[in-house]
Design a protein around this motif. Structure first.
Motif, short mmCIF file in Angstrom:
data_model
loop_
_atom_site.label_atom_id
_atom_site.label_comp_id
_atom_site.label_asym_id
_atom_site.label_seq_id
_atom_site.Cartn_x
_atom_site.Cartn_y
_atom_site.Cartn_z
N ARG A 163 0.69 -1.30 -0.16
CA ARG A 163 -0.13 -0.05 0.05
C ARG A 163 0.62 1.35 -0.02
N THR A 164 0.37 2.34 -0.45
CA THR A 164 0.81 3.65 -0.32
C THR A 164 0.26 4.48 0.59
N ILE A 165 0.83 5.05 1.41
CA ILE A 165 0.21 6.26 2.47
C ILE A 165 0.45 7.53 1.87
N ASN A 166 -0.42 8.16 1.44
CA ASN A 166 -0.66 9.78 1.11
C ASN A 166 -0.86 10.56 2.29
N GLN A 167 0.32 11.21 2.75
CA GLN A 167 -0.04 12.05 3.99
C GLN A 167 -0.31 13.64 3.40
N TYR A 168 -1.68 13.82 3.82
CA TYR A 168 -1.87 15.29 3.48
C TYR A 168 -1.59 16.27 4.27
N VAL A 169 -2.38 16.24 5.45
CA VAL A 169 -2.35 17.09 6.55
C VAL A 169 -1.23 16.46 7.45
N HIS A 170 0.06 16.79 7.48
CA HIS A 170 1.03 16.17 8.15
C HIS A 170 2.30 17.39 8.13
N PRO A 171 3.36 17.26 9.17
CA PRO A 171 4.11 18.31 9.27
C PRO A 171 4.93 18.94 8.03
N ASP A 172 5.32 17.49 7.28
CA ASP A 172 5.95 17.64 6.13
C ASP A 172 5.44 18.27 4.97
N VAL A 173 4.06 18.43 5.12
CA VAL A 173 3.41 19.03 4.06
C VAL A 173 2.63 20.39 4.38
N CYS A 174 1.87 20.25 5.52
CA CYS A 174 1.44 21.66 5.75
C CYS A 174 1.04 21.77 7.40
N GLU A 175 1.30 23.05 7.66
CA GLU A 175 1.03 23.13 9.25
C GLU A 175 -0.43 22.98 9.83
N SER A 176 -0.44 22.26 10.96
CA SER A 176 -1.89 22.13 11.49
C SER A 176 -1.62 22.15 13.19
N CYS A 177 -2.76 22.43 13.51
CA CYS A 177 -2.95 22.51 15.04
C CYS A 177 -2.62 20.92 15.71
N GLN A 178 -3.97 20.04 15.46
CA GLN A 178 -3.81 18.77 15.99
C GLN A 178 -4.44 17.64 14.94
N LEU A 179 -4.84 18.22 13.83
CA LEU A 179 -5.30 17.24 12.77
C LEU A 179 -3.93 16.71 11.80
N VAL A 180 -4.32 15.47 11.64
CA VAL A 180 -3.21 14.61 10.78
C VAL A 180 -4.19 13.90 10.12
N VAL A 181 -3.87 14.03 8.65
CA VAL A 181 -4.89 13.30 7.81
C VAL A 181 -4.10 12.70 6.52
N GLY A 182 -4.86 11.56 6.18
CA GLY A 182 -3.97 10.95 4.83
C GLY A 182 -4.92 9.95 4.01
N LEU A 183 -4.48 9.46 3.01
CA LEU A 183 -5.20 8.76 2.15
C LEU A 183 -4.64 7.42 1.94
N THR A 184 -4.92 6.26 2.12
CA THR A 184 -4.15 5.11 1.60
C THR A 184 -4.83 4.23 0.47
N THR A 185 -3.94 3.93 -0.52
CA THR A 185 -4.32 3.12 -1.52
C THR A 185 -3.66 1.79 -1.81
N PHE A 186 -4.07 1.11 -2.36
CA PHE A 186 -3.41 -0.51 -2.44
C PHE A 186 -3.03 -0.80 -3.75
N GLU A 187 -2.14 -1.75 -3.71
CA GLU A 187 -1.77 -2.33 -5.19
C GLU A 187 -2.90 -3.59 -5.35
N PRO A 188 -2.79 -4.02 -6.70
CA PRO A 188 -3.84 -5.08 -7.00
C PRO A 188 -3.52 -6.15 -6.24
N GLY A 189 -4.58 -6.96 -5.55
CA GLY A 189 -4.47 -7.85 -4.84
C GLY A 189 -4.19 -7.95 -3.41
N SER A 190 -3.82 -6.63 -2.95
CA SER A 190 -3.66 -6.39 -1.60
C SER A 190 -4.86 -6.02 -0.75
N VAL A 191 -5.16 -6.58 0.31
CA VAL A 191 -6.48 -6.22 0.83
C VAL A 191 -6.47 -5.94 2.44
N TRP A 192 -5.30 -6.04 3.14
CA TRP A 192 -5.31 -5.94 4.40
C TRP A 192 -4.44 -4.27 4.49
#
Length: 280
Positions: A163-192
């Motif tokens: 899988r690939t974890i895409n970190q959107y609201v993260h200290p390395d991307v943008c400043e936030s107070c307490q939110l940390v947000v991301g989006l995870t996608t999977f390669e074909p055949g991976s389910v967990w």
């Protein structure tokens, strides 16, 4: 001086262990968020996270005052992250328009005023997923594209969790107070996802599953490591995860999910890993 701090859970693990399937869903699962022409929000007492869906169809939709926050304006003492998982659309913040395509996001800082939402094509409306947590300082509003997200590659095909974890609201991307947000996608055949599991008592988390076929289901696992339970989720359903609970799942088909955390810190790696032999 000796400092003593005790932790009291709003929804405790003993309570969750006693609930039947409907009881678990009533307490933790968020259904029916995305309806054309409507704003649907859920106010959770887990770190006061607000989770919701906005689908502009038939005109602009606006979030200005939400009575449950007890403030004159929604973002008076809050920050927000909004991701688009539908057609192209626009979010207006403080008199400025931000065009969001599929899987693009915006972080909105405390005190930014009302939020207005519109779809470019109401036949294929935007699906805006809204996450908001209390904030004690102002951070700049940032439009976050897919290319801007920090990418972390984990797992393997052999473990069925490549899988690939895409970190959107993260200290390395943008400043936030307490939110940390991301989006995870999977390669074909991976389910967990998120297995081996972990917990993090310093903060809560919420998952939104999407990108699924009508018949696809997610078996989402929750509960204390030694007392696990599961709920079965379909496309566009979310599940709340208290700090004491694992949050992991397996799908019967292709899916993606958005994860969001709020709590005591914004360190993505602050987690307590659970060895496989501890799961029951």
């Amino acid at each position: 001086m000796t400092l003593s701090v005790s932790t009291r859970q709003v929804v405790g693990p003993e309570d969750a262990a006693r609930r039947n399937t409907q009881g678990l869903r009533d307490g933790f699962v968020i259904e029916s968020m995305f309806h054309p022409g409507r704003i649907n929000l859920t106010y959770s007492h887990l770190d006061r996270m607000i989770v919701g869906g906005v689908v502009p169809a038939g005109g602009t939709l606006t979030i200005d005052r939400v009575a449950e926050t007890g403030t004159d304006q929604f973002l008076e003492r809050r920050e927000a992250a909004i991701l688009n998982i539908g057609g192209a659309g626009t979010i207006s913040v403080g008199g400025k328009d931000y065009a969001l395509g599929f899987q693009e996001a915006i972080y909105v800082g405390k005190g930014s005023g009302a939020l207005s939402f519109a779809s470019d094509n109401e036949a294929e409306p935007a699906l805006f997923y809204v996450l908001s947590a209390p904030a004690h300082r102002i951070c700049p509003t940032v439009h976050i594209t897919r290319d801007m997200a920090k990418k972390v590659h984990l797992g393997s095909a052999e473990e069925c969790n490549h899988r690939t974890i895409n970190q959107y609201v993260h200290p390395d991307v943008c400043e936030s107070c307490q939110l940390v947000v991301g989006l995870t996608t999977f390669e074909p055949g991976s389910v967990w996802n998120t297995m081996p599991a972990h917990v993090h008592d310093r903060r809560m988390e919420v998952y939104l599953y999407f990108g699924m076929q009508e018949a696809t289901r997610i078996f989402h696992f929750m509960g204390e490591p030694g007392e696990t339970r599961h709920v079965v989720l379909k496309n566009h359903e979310a599940v709340l995860s208290p700090g004491w609970s694992i949050h992991s799942g397996a799908g019967t088909g292709r899916y993606a999910f958005i994860w969001a955390m709020a709590g005591d810190n914004i360190s993505f790696t602050d987690m307590d890993k659970v060895p496989m032999e501890a799961l029951r």
